[in-house]
Scaffold this motif. Structure first.
Motif, PDB file in Angstrom:
ATOM      1  N   LEU A   1       0.834  -1.214   0.000  1.00 54.89           N
ATOM      2  CA  LEU A   1       0.000   0.000   0.000  1.00 54.89           C
ATOM      3  C   LEU A   1       0.863   1.256   0.000  1.00 54.89           C
ATOM      4  O   LEU A   1       0.568   2.227  -0.703  1.00 54.89           O
ATOM      5  N   LYS A   2       1.933   1.241   0.807  1.00 53.84           N
ATOM      6  CA  LYS A   2       2.836   2.397   0.857  1.00 53.84           C
ATOM      7  C   LYS A   2       3.378   2.723  -0.524  1.00 53.84           C
ATOM      8  O   LYS A   2       3.432   3.884  -0.937  1.00 53.84           O
ATOM      9  N   SER A   3       3.809   1.679  -1.231  1.00 54.59           N
ATOM     10  CA  SER A   3       4.359   1.876  -2.571  1.00 54.59           C
ATOM     11  C   SER A   3       3.301   2.446  -3.510  1.00 54.59           C
ATOM     12  O   SER A   3       3.589   3.312  -4.338  1.00 54.59           O
ATOM     13  N   PHE A   4       2.086   1.961  -3.367  1.00 54.81           N
ATOM     14  CA  PHE A   4       0.989   2.440  -4.218  1.00 54.81           C
ATOM     15  C   PHE A   4       0.725   3.920  -3.968  1.00 54.81           C
ATOM     16  O   PHE A   4       0.586   4.712  -4.910  1.00 54.81           O
ATOM     17  N   TYR A   5       0.675   4.309  -2.686  1.00 49.78           N
ATOM     18  CA  TYR A   5       0.390   5.714  -2.379  1.00 49.78           C
ATOM     19  C   TYR A   5       1.572   6.625  -2.705  1.00 49.78           C
ATOM     20  O   TYR A   5       1.378   7.795  -3.051  1.00 49.78           O
ATOM     21  N   LYS A   6       2.782   6.102  -2.648  1.00 47.24           N
ATOM     22  CA  LYS A   6       3.936   6.874  -3.119  1.00 47.24           C
ATOM     23  C   LYS A   6       3.808   7.142  -4.617  1.00 47.24           C
ATOM     24  O   LYS A   6       4.144   8.230  -5.105  1.00 47.24           O
TER      25      LYS A   6
ATOM     26  N   LEU B   1       0.945   7.299  -6.282  1.00 47.39           N
ATOM     27  CA  LEU B   1      -0.124   8.292  -6.455  1.00 47.39           C
ATOM     28  C   LEU B   1       0.356   9.699  -6.126  1.00 47.39           C
ATOM     29  O   LEU B   1      -0.058  10.676  -6.760  1.00 47.39           O
ATOM     30  N   LEU B   2       1.265   9.793  -5.131  1.00 48.37           N
ATOM     31  CA  LEU B   2       1.870  11.093  -4.822  1.00 48.37           C
ATOM     32  C   LEU B   2       2.729  11.573  -5.986  1.00 48.37           C
ATOM     33  O   LEU B   2       2.667  12.738  -6.396  1.00 48.37           O
ATOM     34  N   LYS B   3       3.520  10.665  -6.515  1.00 48.18           N
ATOM     35  CA  LYS B   3       4.435  10.998  -7.605  1.00 48.18           C
ATOM     36  C   LYS B   3       3.681  11.462  -8.847  1.00 48.18           C
ATOM     37  O   LYS B   3       4.145  12.355  -9.569  1.00 48.18           O
ATOM     38  N   THR B   4       2.523  10.854  -9.074  1.00 45.79           N
ATOM     39  CA  THR B   4       1.722  11.199 -10.261  1.00 45.79           C
ATOM     40  C   THR B   4       0.674  12.271  -9.951  1.00 45.79           C
ATOM     41  O   THR B   4      -0.216  12.533 -10.758  1.00 45.79           O
ATOM     42  N   LYS B   5       0.800  12.860  -8.734  1.00 43.36           N
ATOM     43  CA  LYS B   5      -0.053  13.981  -8.313  1.00 43.36           C
ATOM     44  C   LYS B   5      -1.545  13.636  -8.265  1.00 43.36           C
ATOM     45  O   LYS B   5      -2.405  14.490  -8.504  1.00 43.36           O
ATOM     46  N   GLN B   6      -1.856  12.393  -7.918  1.00 42.49           N
ATOM     47  CA  GLN B   6      -3.251  11.989  -7.730  1.00 42.49           C
ATOM     48  C   GLN B   6      -3.713  12.294  -6.310  1.00 42.49           C
ATOM     49  O   GLN B   6      -4.900  12.460  -6.060  1.00 42.49           O
ATOM     50  N   ILE B   7      -2.754  12.338  -5.380  1.00 46.49           N
ATOM     51  CA  ILE B   7      -3.052  12.701  -3.989  1.00 46.49           C
ATOM     52  C   ILE B   7      -1.989  13.689  -3.516  1.00 46.49           C
ATOM     53  O   ILE B   7      -0.921  13.794  -4.116  1.00 46.49           O
ATOM     54  N   GLU B   8      -2.283  14.399  -2.429  1.00 48.86           N
ATOM     55  CA  GLU B   8      -1.344  15.376  -1.892  1.00 48.86           C
ATOM     56  C   GLU B   8      -0.587  14.849  -0.679  1.00 48.86           C
ATOM     57  O   GLU B   8       0.524  15.287  -0.394  1.00 48.86           O
ATOM     58  N   THR B   9      -1.209  13.902   0.035  1.00 48.16           N
ATOM     59  CA  THR B   9      -0.583  13.320   1.234  1.00 48.16           C
ATOM     60  C   THR B   9      -0.894  11.831   1.298  1.00 48.16           C
ATOM     61  O   THR B   9      -2.030  11.425   1.026  1.00 48.16           O
ATOM     62  N   SER B  10       0.092  11.050   1.647  1.00 52.29           N
ATOM     63  CA  SER B  10      -0.145   9.609   1.785  1.00 52.29           C
ATOM     64  C   SER B  10      -0.863   9.335   3.100  1.00 52.29           C
ATOM     65  O   SER B  10      -0.478   9.864   4.152  1.00 52.29           O
ATOM     66  N   PRO B  11      -1.903   8.500   3.095  1.00 53.54           N
ATOM     67  CA  PRO B  11      -2.584   8.144   4.346  1.00 53.54           C
ATOM     68  C   PRO B  11      -1.706   7.308   5.279  1.00 53.54           C
ATOM     69  O   PRO B  11      -2.047   7.097   6.436  1.00 53.54           O
ATOM     70  N   LEU B  12      -0.573   6.847   4.772  1.00 48.69           N
ATOM     71  CA  LEU B  12       0.335   6.027   5.565  1.00 48.69           C
ATOM     72  C   LEU B  12       1.568   6.805   6.030  1.00 48.69           C
ATOM     73  O   LEU B  12       2.547   6.215   6.469  1.00 48.69           O
ATOM     74  N   LEU B  13       1.481   8.117   5.966  1.00 50.80           N
ATOM     75  CA  LEU B  13       2.628   8.970   6.259  1.00 50.80           C
ATOM     76  C   LEU B  13       3.211   8.708   7.655  1.00 50.80           C
ATOM     77  O   LEU B  13       4.426   8.656   7.826  1.00 50.80           O
ATOM     78  N   LYS B  14       2.335   8.515   8.650  1.00 49.02           N
ATOM     79  CA  LYS B  14       2.806   8.352  10.029  1.00 49.02           C
ATOM     80  C   LYS B  14       2.725   6.907  10.518  1.00 49.02           C
ATOM     81  O   LYS B  14       2.882   6.632  11.707  1.00 49.02           O
ATOM     82  N   HIS B  15       2.494   5.995   9.597  1.00 51.16           N
ATOM     83  CA  HIS B  15       2.363   4.582  10.002  1.00 51.16           C
ATOM     84  C   HIS B  15       3.714   4.002  10.429  1.00 51.16           C
ATOM     85  O   HIS B  15       4.738   4.241   9.808  1.00 51.16           O
ATOM     86  N   LYS B  16       3.694   3.218  11.501  1.00 53.52           N
ATOM     87  CA  LYS B  16       4.891   2.513  11.949  1.00 53.52           C
ATOM     88  C   LYS B  16       4.655   1.008  11.811  1.00 53.52           C
ATOM     89  O   LYS B  16       3.590   0.513  12.174  1.00 53.52           O
ATOM     90  N   ALA B  17       5.636   0.332  11.299  1.00 51.78           N
ATOM     91  CA  ALA B  17       5.503  -1.105  11.063  1.00 51.78           C
ATOM     92  C   ALA B  17       5.253  -1.856  12.366  1.00 51.78           C
ATOM     93  O   ALA B  17       5.742  -1.466  13.432  1.00 51.78           O
ATOM     94  N   LEU B  18       4.487  -2.928  12.278  1.00 55.58           N
ATOM     95  CA  LEU B  18       4.228  -3.764  13.447  1.00 55.58           C
ATOM     96  C   LEU B  18       5.496  -4.521  13.814  1.00 55.58           C
ATOM     97  O   LEU B  18       6.282  -4.903  12.945  1.00 55.58           O
ATOM     98  N   LYS B  19       5.687  -4.741  15.100  1.00 59.46           N
ATOM     99  CA  LYS B  19       6.859  -5.494  15.541  1.00 59.46           C
ATOM    100  C   LYS B  19       6.667  -6.973  15.223  1.00 59.46           C
ATOM    101  O   LYS B  19       5.599  -7.531  15.438  1.00 59.46           O
ATOM    102  N   SER B  20       7.697  -7.569  14.696  1.00 57.26           N
ATOM    103  CA  SER B  20       7.637  -9.003  14.418  1.00 57.26           C
ATOM    104  C   SER B  20       8.952  -9.630  14.868  1.00 57.26           C
ATOM    105  O   SER B  20      10.018  -9.020  14.726  1.00 57.26           O
ATOM    106  N   PRO B  21       8.879 -10.846  15.411  1.00 61.60           N
ATOM    107  CA  PRO B  21      10.099 -11.490  15.901  1.00 61.60           C
ATOM    108  C   PRO B  21      11.074 -11.772  14.775  1.00 61.60           C
ATOM    109  O   PRO B  21      10.672 -12.157  13.671  1.00 61.60           O
ATOM    110  N   LYS B  22      12.360 -11.538  15.047  1.00 61.25           N
ATOM    111  CA  LYS B  22      13.378 -11.812  14.037  1.00 61.25           C
ATOM    112  C   LYS B  22      13.593 -13.312  13.912  1.00 61.25           C
ATOM    113  O   LYS B  22      13.749 -14.013  14.907  1.00 61.25           O
ATOM    114  N   LYS B  23      13.555 -13.779  12.672  1.00 58.01           N
ATOM    115  CA  LYS B  23      13.783 -15.197  12.439  1.00 58.01           C
ATOM    116  C   LYS B  23      15.284 -15.477  12.423  1.00 58.01           C
ATOM    117  O   LYS B  23      16.027 -14.823  11.701  1.00 58.01           O
ATOM    118  N   ILE B  24      15.690 -16.420  13.239  1.00 54.08           N
ATOM    119  CA  ILE B  24      17.106 -16.781  13.275  1.00 54.08           C
ATOM    120  C   ILE B  24      17.362 -17.866  12.234  1.00 54.08           C
ATOM    121  O   ILE B  24      16.783 -18.947  12.293  1.00 54.08           O
TER     122      ILE B  24
END
Length: 298
Positions: A78-83, A85-108
């Motif tokens: 989704l982030k890539s898609f909204y980037k 749309l920003l690049k092609t001037k379809q939107i002015e701000t990404s709805p994911l601008l302040k999103h932080k990724a969920l924590k996930s355990p590191k796979k060893i």
């Protein structure tokens, strides 16, 4: 919105040089989100989406038992898609601008030991003829070059240069790189080519590695092959082509290879990707350090 998705697909394929597999995954994620909007909000307008709607999707995915790492991958699409749309001037701000990724355990990722690899390459029995020669070469190619599974499957016969002991592979985002091969592997390649020439029919002539039916390999075949041979010598839970790639990097670093050289061999675009493989070499370094430093002998 279908038109925007089509343009985004073309952008990923033509400008970003993403593989068809990656692009399909991105478009599927966006379509799933679009369907969620339609069901939950009776609205398929991706342009007017707000972050609360995206959060609702994240909660829904989590409630369905989707792991945090899988949710992060979907949100990355989704982030890539909204980037875009920003690049092609379809939107002015990404709805994911302040999103932080969920924590996930590191796979060893636990690499194979040098002894386990030696047992597979030098001790266990392989089938007679074409299949045995091919199988052993596949194991050795993974271990001595560190190539990815898809790179091995799509390796072209014309890109093997035995006079210079190198192979040319097509990596992520269509980036080519030259990888040196050991003399012992070159000898195995010659043996394999002799066996390959005796196949009754070769349909995928351009591809180097083939099934006995003369067609190129597939993902599941290569995974099963590595899993089968290493199951004979290893108790490790995961036995896959990626673990062999991990083993290649770890063993090089353990034996003093420069991390930047390993980065180039693996085809990583950044050093951060290669540093994932350093935890085992650091353990070896710690052992040497503890044994060698005078302060640890008092």
């Amino acid at each position: 919105m279908e038109n925007f998705k089509d343009k985004f697909r073309d952008y990923l394929l033509l400008e970003k040089n993403y593989s068809q597999h990656t692009v399909t995954a991105y478009i599927n994620d966006i379509t799933f989100f679009e369907n969620f909007l339609s069901c939950e909000f009776d609205d398929e307008n991706l342009i007017a989406v707000n972050y609360n709607q995206i959060r609702s999707w994240i909660v829904s995915l989590s409630d369905d038992g989707i792991s945090n790492s899988s949710i992060n991958r979907k949100i990355s699409s989704l982030k890539s898609f909204y980037k875009f749309l920003l690049k092609t001037k379809q939107i002015e701000t990404s709805p994911l601008l302040k999103h932080k990724a969920l924590k996930s355990p590191k796979k060893i990722q636990i690499p194979f030991s040098e002894k386990e690899v030696d047992l597979v390459l030098n001790q266990i029995a392989y089938p007679e003829g074409f299949e045995g020669v091919r199988d052993k070469l596949i194991v050795d190619m993974f271990y001595t070059t560190g190539i990815r599974r898809t790179e091995l499957i799509h390796l072209k016969t014309q890109n093997i240069d035995l006079s210079n002991n190198t192979i040319k592979v097509l990596g992520k985002r269509n980036k080519e790189r030259i990888i040196p091969i050991l003399t012992i592997v070159s000898e195995q390649i010659k043996k394999y080519l002799a066996e390959r020439s005796s196949l009754q029919e070769v349909k995928d002539e351009e591809y180097f590695f083939l099934l006995v039916t003369g067609v190129k390999l597939n993902d599941s075949f290569v995974y099963r092959l590595i899993n089968y041979y290493f199951s004979n010598v290893s108790e490790k839970v995961k036995k896959s082509p990626h673990i062999l790639r991990h083993t290649f990097a770890t063993h090089l670093l353990n034996n003093g290879a420069d991390i930047n050289s390993v980065k180039e061999l693996l085809g990583h675009s950044s050093l951060a990707s290669t540093q994932v493989y350093t935890h085992n070499s650091l353990a070896e370094l710690q052992k040497v350090y503890n044994n060698a430093h005078p302060r640890n002998k008092k």
